[in-house]
Design an enzyme around this catalytic site. Structure first.
Site: not given
Ligand code: GAR
Length: 220
Positions: A111, A92-93, A14, A147, A109, A143-144, A67
């Site tokens: 990425h 991560m879902r 987080g 990424d 989101n 979206d569906e 889901r």
């Molecule tokens: C971040 O780097 C975010 O971009 C990535 O997970 C990390 C979470 O870090 N998200 C993904 O890969 C989504 N597919 P955090 O919990 O420290 O914010």
């Protein structure tokens, strides 16, 4: 300006959640976090929620047969907290149409790559191993697809000759902490116009650089 209500979805440490909490505390965002939802019990994000007195709910995905059932529960918690914008911060879902239809163009989101390159997981390492000279991060509407949604803002991060994958990941994360609050604030100000895949930002500041080179150009 009227504040928008955020629901933040997390699965881990987080640090992005923290950057949003800090930006709100610094008076930089017209938003409040109404609820934080984690699909995993015991993660650090939940401690952050407690520390800042923000309501947090664990919805353990393992308790649900499908889901869709999991997403129905998320919709009911998000609606109960009057959420205007759903913010996926290291969540991560994969979402189903159950959640997407309940919040059309109201889910974003972050990425850790320059989409559409390097979709999916562990992308900082994949970009590093590929040998790219620039990577970065992207905030997009969800979206569906995985990424694939319309892009709101991206930050470009150079890869240096003596980098490790971990150093690159850290440098990307620092930019994530800047662009995510910015994207949410643009949304809160009603400055994002979405037409098909294109997101137009109303009244942006002028760009500082017209191009970037890595390694830097010498005589050309
Ligand atoms: C971040 O780097 C975010 O971009 C990535 O997970 C990390 C979470 O870090 N998200 C993904 O890969 C989504 N597919 P955090 O919990 O420290 O914010």
């Amino acid at each position: 300006m009227k504040k928008i209500n955020l629901g933040v979805l997390v699965s881990g440490g987080g640090t992005n959640l923290q950057s949003i909490i800090d930006s709100i505390a610094a008076g930089k965002m017209d938003a409040t976090i109404q609820v934080i939802i984690s699909n995993i019990p015991g993660v650090r994000s939940l401690e952050r929620a407690r520390k800042h007195d923000i309501p947090a709910v664990v919805i353990d995905h393992e308790r649900f047969a499908t889901r869709e059932d999991f997403d129905r529960e998320m919709v009911s918690v998000l609606k109960a907290h009057h959420v205007d914008l759903v913010v996926m911060a290291g969540f991560m879902r994969i979402l189903t149409p159950v959640l997407l239809k309940a919040f059309p163009l109201k889910i974003i989101n972050i990425h850790p790559a320059l989409l559409p390159s390097f979709q999916g997981l562990h992308v900082q390492e994949k970009a590093f191993d590929y040998g790219v000279k620039f990577s970065g991060c992207t905030v997009h509407f969800v979206d569906e697809g995985v990424d694939t949604g319309p892009i709101i803002i991206q930050a470009v991060v150079p890869v240096y000759g003596d980098d490790t994958a971990e150093m690159l990941q850290q440098r990307i994360l620092e930019e994530e902490h800047r662009i995510y609050p910015q994207a949410i604030q643009l949304y809160a100000e009603g400055r994002l116009e979405v037409t098909g895949r294109k997101v137009r930002v109303q009244n942006p500041r002028p760009m500082e650089a017209s191009s970037l080179h890595n390694p830097p150009l010498e005589k050309f």
